[in-house]
Design a protein around this motif. Structure first.
Motif, PDB file in Angstrom:
ATOM      1  N   GLY A 112      18.227   1.740   9.413  1.00  0.00           N
ATOM      2  CA  GLY A 112      17.441   2.604  10.273  1.00  0.00           C
ATOM      3  C   GLY A 112      16.624   3.627   9.531  1.00  0.00           C
ATOM      4  N   ASN A 113      16.719   3.653   8.203  1.00  0.00           N
ATOM      5  CA  ASN A 113      15.890   4.557   7.410  1.00  0.00           C
ATOM      6  C   ASN A 113      15.688   3.946   6.034  1.00  0.00           C
ATOM      7  N   GLY A 114      14.917   4.611   5.215  1.00  0.00           N
ATOM      8  CA  GLY A 114      14.689   4.127   3.866  1.00  0.00           C
ATOM      9  C   GLY A 114      13.475   3.223   3.742  1.00  0.00           C
ATOM     10  N   LEU A 115      13.249   2.733   2.548  1.00  0.00           N
ATOM     11  CA  LEU A 115      12.009   2.017   2.231  1.00  0.00           C
ATOM     12  C   LEU A 115      11.925   0.634   2.864  1.00  0.00           C
ATOM     13  N   LEU A 116      13.049  -0.071   3.014  1.00  0.00           N
ATOM     14  CA  LEU A 116      13.003  -1.409   3.607  1.00  0.00           C
ATOM     15  C   LEU A 116      12.749  -1.369   5.105  1.00  0.00           C
ATOM     16  N   ALA A 117      12.882  -0.192   5.720  1.00  0.00           N
ATOM     17  CA  ALA A 117      12.704  -0.077   7.167  1.00  0.00           C
ATOM     18  C   ALA A 117      11.239   0.100   7.566  1.00  0.00           C
ATOM     19  N   THR A 118      10.352   0.089   6.580  1.00  0.00           N
ATOM     20  CA  THR A 118       8.959   0.453   6.841  1.00  0.00           C
ATOM     21  C   THR A 118       8.072  -0.747   7.156  1.00  0.00           C
ATOM     22  N   VAL A 119       7.252  -0.598   8.182  1.00  0.00           N
ATOM     23  CA  VAL A 119       6.128  -1.505   8.425  1.00  0.00           C
ATOM     24  C   VAL A 119       4.839  -0.755   8.089  1.00  0.00           C
ATOM     25  N   GLU A 159      20.641   4.075   4.771  1.00  0.00           N
ATOM     26  CA  GLU A 159      21.926   4.194   5.462  1.00  0.00           C
ATOM     27  C   GLU A 159      22.801   2.952   5.336  1.00  0.00           C
ATOM     28  N   SER A 160      22.336   1.912   4.652  1.00  0.00           N
ATOM     29  CA  SER A 160      23.217   0.789   4.344  1.00  0.00           C
ATOM     30  C   SER A 160      24.254   1.182   3.306  1.00  0.00           C
ATOM     31  N   GLY A 161      24.028   2.307   2.617  1.00  0.00           N
ATOM     32  CA  GLY A 161      24.935   2.749   1.567  1.00  0.00           C
ATOM     33  C   GLY A 161      24.549   2.260   0.192  1.00  0.00           C
ATOM     34  N   ARG A 162      23.408   1.532   0.106  1.00  0.00           N
ATOM     35  CA  ARG A 162      22.920   1.033  -1.187  1.00  0.00           C
ATOM     36  C   ARG A 162      21.429   1.325  -1.306  1.00  0.00           C
ATOM     37  N   PRO A 163      20.958   1.558  -2.521  1.00  0.00           N
ATOM     38  CA  PRO A 163      19.520   1.777  -2.698  1.00  0.00           C
ATOM     39  C   PRO A 163      18.735   0.478  -2.595  1.00  0.00           C
ATOM     40  N   HIS A 164      17.538   0.564  -2.023  1.00  0.00           N
ATOM     41  CA  HIS A 164      16.653  -0.591  -1.924  1.00  0.00           C
ATOM     42  C   HIS A 164      15.230  -0.172  -2.252  1.00  0.00           C
ATOM     43  N   ARG A 165      14.488  -1.105  -2.802  1.00  0.00           N
ATOM     44  CA  ARG A 165      13.061  -0.909  -3.057  1.00  0.00           C
ATOM     45  C   ARG A 165      12.292  -1.436  -1.856  1.00  0.00           C
ATOM     46  N   GLY A 166      11.204  -0.778  -1.501  1.00  0.00           N
ATOM     47  CA  GLY A 166      10.406  -1.215  -0.368  1.00  0.00           C
ATOM     48  C   GLY A 166       9.558  -2.430  -0.678  1.00  0.00           C
ATOM     49  N   VAL A 167       8.989  -3.033   0.367  1.00  0.00           N
ATOM     50  CA  VAL A 167       8.145  -4.217   0.198  1.00  0.00           C
ATOM     51  C   VAL A 167       6.698  -3.962   0.612  1.00  0.00           C
ATOM     52  N   LEU A 168       6.394  -2.798   1.171  1.00  0.00           N
ATOM     53  CA  LEU A 168       5.029  -2.472   1.575  1.00  0.00           C
ATOM     54  C   LEU A 168       4.158  -2.263   0.336  1.00  0.00           C
ATOM     55  N   THR A 169       2.949  -2.831   0.345  1.00  0.00           N
ATOM     56  CA  THR A 169       2.037  -2.710  -0.785  1.00  0.00           C
ATOM     57  C   THR A 169       0.689  -2.144  -0.337  1.00  0.00           C
TER      58      THR A 169
END
Length: 582
Positions: A90-97, A225-235
């Motif tokens: 629900g938050n963080g970089l992977l949640a972005t469109v 909020e998954s508890g792990r860091p993630h890199r986003g995919v938006l470019t």
């Protein structure tokens, strides 16, 4: 002749729009000025990195402005699954469109407005540069996330906690980085007004803003909020290809009214389905705070929300049988399914040819074993400590009869880390996709998420017109349904209809991570008569009592058959405001 009417969820945004109307601007000029101001003064509810659905009335017809960004090119189910996810955080970089709001506001201004870009952006720039009294809930959100910001999102800590401290409630809060971003965009050059607006769009989506967003997303992964860091995919390439657009609304005709909503990429048709089910009931004769009325509305909402889960999605990518869902025959079948007791099951209707689809959605929900409970936005902050964002709303009418109903959202301060140097963060709208190919709203590149954002606009054959809406996530169309029934069927004026006791269901899966649901759940304000609350429990509803005046933040603006203007803003908060300009 009246100059105009405007209502929004924050008085400073309302005043910004009213000033534009007084200066000779039209409804579209005023809406853009107010919308940009809302991004500054309600940062816990929306921001420049968010999204925007709006319904416009111009030249005797309604049009939807869709500024809902789609998923980036690299946002695939396989990628997210490989990241160890079964639900999108629900938050963080992977949640972005792709952020759509700015392009939407600029498209509205270019195609329908009359004033210069720099004039329209000036109020938002002033509020960001000089500061504004920060709302208690915004200050609370920042304070609650302070430790997280410091440890995991230092760029957010730098903006929201200047000097290392959360802002004091009611204290003056400025965002100089955002002011600088807006000043640079407002200075966009071109030989005509339209060219200058197009240059601003290019600066955001194909210029310095997109470049900074792309570079930030490619940096080190960040915690969510998954508890792990993630890199986003938006470019930056995703940003460069985006354009907001206009499309036809979905409508329902009933009792002389035509009610317009967005397509099923939003949840707006839920309201229309519920109205269609209730078409044969004598709503005017019912007590608007009585148990029969409440039970009937609750059960109709359960059925329409179940159909939302089984059918709604981006209609450009999925065949959504909208005409059949709104047909009188289907509505009658669904109405016949409402009994005298609370139904505790999720019961989407089965349209011909869609048997397998409905079965797949049911099986998917069973596989996920969604936790019971309910996720609430700040509107229901008394029921949850979760740091969720929410939404804002504005309604505008001008002297010429133009109208805007807009529900901007996303990009709130809780959703994503600040993009360094820009002063704003991105959205978390991707959380509304499912990571399951059996779902109509399954994640796919270029696909719009099925959101909860739901502006409303209605017109009567006698010439009356009304614009209305509310923040509230999954509750938006539920509270709007109550408002509409009380106003259009039970004769209440705008203010009484929105201030009357509210209730809503939590029966369906939430649109927000972690996608909880509460079978049979109803949240109702304690200002409803005690006999009504007791009767709902006796009929089997799982009732949660909410404090009086805690549900809903509606605003509305209306034009009478003879041209008289009225407006109203909820009294449930101290900062909403409506202004009618003589």
């Amino acid at each position: 002749m009246m100059t105009g009417a405007i209502a929004s969820t924050h008085h400073l945004a309302t005043e910004a729009g009213a000033d534009i109307l007084r200066a000779g601007g039209n409804a579209f000029d005023a809406a853009v000025a107010a919308g940009l101001a809302l991004q500054v003064v309600e940062p816990h509810l929306n921001g420049p990195g968010g999204d925007l659905p709006a319904i416009l009335w111009k030249d005797g017809r309604a049009t939807v402005l869709c500024a809902q960004g789609p998923a980036p090119a690299a946002a695939t189910i396989d990628h997210y699954r490989a990241e160890g996810l079964t639900l999108i955080p629900g938050n963080g970089l992977l949640a972005t469109v792709i952020p759509g709001a700015f392009d939407g506001w600029m498209l509205m201004l270019r195609d329908h407005g009359t004033m210069e870009l720099a004039e329209i952006m000036a109020p938002a720039i002033r509020l960001a540069a000089d500061g504004h009294p920060i709302l208690d809930r915004a200050a609370d959100a920042i304070a609650g996330l302070g430790a997280f910001f410091n440890e995991h999102w230092p760029s957010s800590a730098a903006v929201w906690m200047p000097g290392g401290r959360a802002p004091a409630k009611g204290g003056l809060f400025a965002n100089p980085d955002l002011a600088a971003t807006w000043r640079r965009i407002a200075a966009s050059q071109g030989p005509t007004r339209e060219a200058r607006i197009n240059a601003a769009r290019d600066a955001f989506y194909r210029g310095f803003v997109a470049e900074r967003i792309g570079a930030f997303m490619a940096e080190a992964p960040l915690m969510d909020e998954s508890g792990r860091p993630h890199r986003g995919v938006l470019t930056a390439d995703d940003m460069a290809g985006y354009r907001a657009h206009h499309e036809a609304p979905v409508t329902l005709e009933q009792d002389g009214w035509t009610i317009a909503k967005t397509g099923p990429w939003g949840q707006g048709p839920v309201l229309l389905q519920a109205l269609a089910m209730l078409a044969g009931d004598d709503l005017a004769a019912m007590d608007p705070t009585g148990p029969d009325f409440a039970h009937l509305v609750v059960e109709a909402l359960k059925l329409s929300m179940a159909d939302r889960e089984a059918y709604y999605a981006d209609p450009d990518r999925v065949a959504v049988p909208m005409e059949a869902l709104l047909s009188p025959a289907y509505a009658a079948l669904r109405r016949a399914a409402i009994g005298g007791r609370a139904d505790l099951t999720l019961r989407p209707g089965i349209l011909p040819g869609h048997d397998a689809q409905v079965a797949q959605v049911r099986a998917m929900l069973d596989r996920l074993s969604l936790p019971e409970g309910a996720v609430y936005e700040p509107t229901m902050a008394h029921l949850s400590d979760a740091p969720r964002g929410d939404t804002v709303h504005l309604d505008v009418i001008d002297r010429w009869g133009n109208m805007v109903s807009a529900t901007p959202s996303g990009g709130w301060l809780q959703s994503s880390p600040i993009v360094p140097g820009l002063g704003f963060c991105l959205n978390s709208r991707a959380q509304m996709f499912w990571l399951d190919r059996d779902a109509p709203c399954a994640l796919a590149p270029g696909k719009r998420p099925r959101t909860t954002l739901s502006p409303s606009l209605a017109w009567h054959k006698d010439g009356r017109r009304i614009s209305f809406g509310t923040p509230g996530g999954d509750q938006q169309d539920q509270w709007q349904l109550l408002f509409w029934l009380r106003h259009a069927h039970q004769g209440m004026d705008l203010q009484r209809a929105m201030d009357a006791p509210m209730f809503h269901i939590t029966h369906m899966p939430s649109s927000f991570h972690p996608r909880t649901r509460a079978p049979g759940g109803v949240v109702a304000e304690e200002s409803l008569p005690p006999a009504t609350l007791t009767a709902l429990e006796d009929r089997g509803h799982a009732l949660t009592r909410a404090p009086a005046g805690s549900l809903g933040r509606l605003t509305a603006a209306a034009r009478g058959a003879e041209g008289a203007l009225t407006a109203a803003a909820t009294t449930r908060t101290a900062h909403g405001r409506a202004i009618v300009i003589d």
